[in-house]
Design an enzyme around this catalytic site. Structure first.
Site, PDB file in Angstrom:
ATOM      1  N   HIS A 167       2.309   1.628   5.460  1.00 40.08           N
ATOM      2  CA  HIS A 167       1.176   2.555   5.465  1.00 40.08           C
ATOM      3  C   HIS A 167       0.778   2.851   6.900  1.00 40.08           C
ATOM      4  O   HIS A 167       1.174   2.111   7.810  1.00 40.08           O
ATOM      5  CB  HIS A 167      -0.002   1.928   4.715  1.00 40.08           C
ATOM      6  CG  HIS A 167      -0.270   0.538   5.189  1.00 40.08           C
ATOM      7  ND1 HIS A 167      -0.975   0.267   6.335  1.00 40.08           N
ATOM      8  CD2 HIS A 167       0.153  -0.665   4.718  1.00 40.08           C
ATOM      9  CE1 HIS A 167      -0.992  -1.038   6.534  1.00 40.08           C
ATOM     10  NE2 HIS A 167      -0.311  -1.632   5.574  1.00 40.08           N
ATOM     11  N   GLU A 189       0.821  -1.224   0.000  1.00 41.70           N
ATOM     12  CA  GLU A 189       0.000   0.000   0.000  1.00 41.70           C
ATOM     13  C   GLU A 189       0.852   1.271   0.000  1.00 41.70           C
ATOM     14  O   GLU A 189       0.413   2.312  -0.492  1.00 41.70           O
ATOM     15  CB  GLU A 189      -0.946   0.015   1.206  1.00 41.70           C
ATOM     16  CG  GLU A 189      -2.107  -0.953   1.105  1.00 41.70           C
ATOM     17  CD  GLU A 189      -1.787  -2.332   1.652  1.00 41.70           C
ATOM     18  OE1 GLU A 189      -0.593  -2.588   1.961  1.00 41.70           O
ATOM     19  OE2 GLU A 189      -2.723  -3.157   1.768  1.00 41.70           O
ATOM     20  N   HIS A 248      -4.640   1.023   7.362  1.00 40.72           N
ATOM     21  CA  HIS A 248      -5.314  -0.117   7.994  1.00 40.72           C
ATOM     22  C   HIS A 248      -4.295  -0.853   8.848  1.00 40.72           C
ATOM     23  O   HIS A 248      -3.088  -0.579   8.759  1.00 40.72           O
ATOM     24  CB  HIS A 248      -5.890  -1.066   6.936  1.00 40.72           C
ATOM     25  CG  HIS A 248      -4.846  -1.796   6.152  1.00 40.72           C
ATOM     26  ND1 HIS A 248      -4.122  -1.207   5.143  1.00 40.72           N
ATOM     27  CD2 HIS A 248      -4.368  -3.056   6.262  1.00 40.72           C
ATOM     28  CE1 HIS A 248      -3.262  -2.082   4.649  1.00 40.72           C
ATOM     29  NE2 HIS A 248      -3.383  -3.214   5.317  1.00 40.72           N
TER      30      HIS A 248
HETATM   31 ZN   LIG Z   1       0.043  -3.635   5.409  1.00 42.57          ZN
END
Ligand SMILES: [Zn+2]
Length: 275
Positions: A104, A10, A115
């Protein structure tokens, strides 16, 4: 000097939305190349800084994203799922440093595709009372093995988060978060130069220490009550709120194993679009 790269997707160059990181999609095929480019830039810097062996551990989704045929010959690739230490497989193999590449921000935080393990459903995770995303959790696991976090790459929010859990690490923001699904992105030729330079500089901090095993507590908050109820079935896990569970473990390794079970059970309890 042997270095581990924990490679998530991500936070890779250019990635901003679901299809970019969703296996089997056309967008994913495109971003696999950019992701591999980030890894290669990192390997080049680590080698230039003195690394003699670089193990790249795939850490995203099916953990089959990087293109082996395009990988820098100075690295080896650990690809595929079902690894006891998951994103951090290899951290216990005597490495002298770890890089969090393509990371991320954590669940419930600002950041591109932010997340913690589950793409949604988890709204927050706390390690020993402090908010922790994947970076914070994995840094604690690295610390248990005496392995320093050398470099973190991702969006600017992931880099800010790294300031808390690895204040001495080099950081490279490959994009600037505008929203969960939008970012101002530097092109790969620019991010590659930055990543290589930072990886090379970060090698000055490589070197393992004895590490220290200590008890840890993890709490997880979900976006629905039945997910907390499902997770509370796991031995050692107790429900401490309508949407929150917590558990204690004798080591970070055991804590992460329990966390993996908690997220797997919760993921299995998600019911369609009602969650
Ligand atoms: Zn991850």
């Amino acid at each position: 000097m042997r270095i581990l790269i924990s490679a998530d997707m991500e936070g890779a160059t250019g990635v901003t939305w679901t299809a970019d990181v969703l296996p089997q999609t056309e967008q994913w095929q495109r971003f696999r190349r950019l992701f591999t480019g980030d890894v290669n830039a990192c390997v080049a810097g680590l080698r230039a800084g003195g690394a003699t062996d670089v193990l790249v551990n795939e850490a995203h989704s099916s953990q089959r994203n990087l293109l082996l045929e395009d990988l820098d010959t100075g690295a080896r690739l650990l690809t595929g799922r079902h690894k006891p230490l998951s994103m951090m497989q290899g951290v216990d193999s005597g490495v002298d440093g770890v890089v969090f590449l393509g990371y991320h921000a954590g669940a419930g935080q600002e950041g591109v595709l932010a997340h913690t393990y589950l793409e949604n459903s988890v709204t927050g995770v706390w390690l020993d009372g402090e908010p922790a995303g994947e970076g914070g959790l994995n840094a604690a696991l690295a610390a248990e093995h005496g392995v320093p976090v050398l470099l973190v790459t991702g969006d600017d929010k992931a880099c800010e988060e790294a300031r808390d859990y690895a204040p001495d690490a080099e950081v490279v923001a490959v994009k600037e978060c505008v929203s969960r699904y939008a970012a101002i992105c530097a092109p790969p030729r620019v991010t590659a130069e930055r990543i290589t330079a930072a990886a090379r500089a970060a090698m000055s901090r490589a070197g393992r220490t004895p590490g220290a095993v200590a008890p840890h507590r993890i709490e997880v908050e979900f976006d629905a009550t039945h997910l907390a109820a499902a997770a509370a079935v796991v031995p050692t896990v107790t429900r401490i709120g309508a949407r929150r569970v917590g558990f204690d473990a004798e080591s970070m390794t055991l804590a992460m194993q329990a966390f993996k079970v908690v997220t797997a059970i919760a993921a299995g309890a998600v019911e369609g679009i009602y969650g």
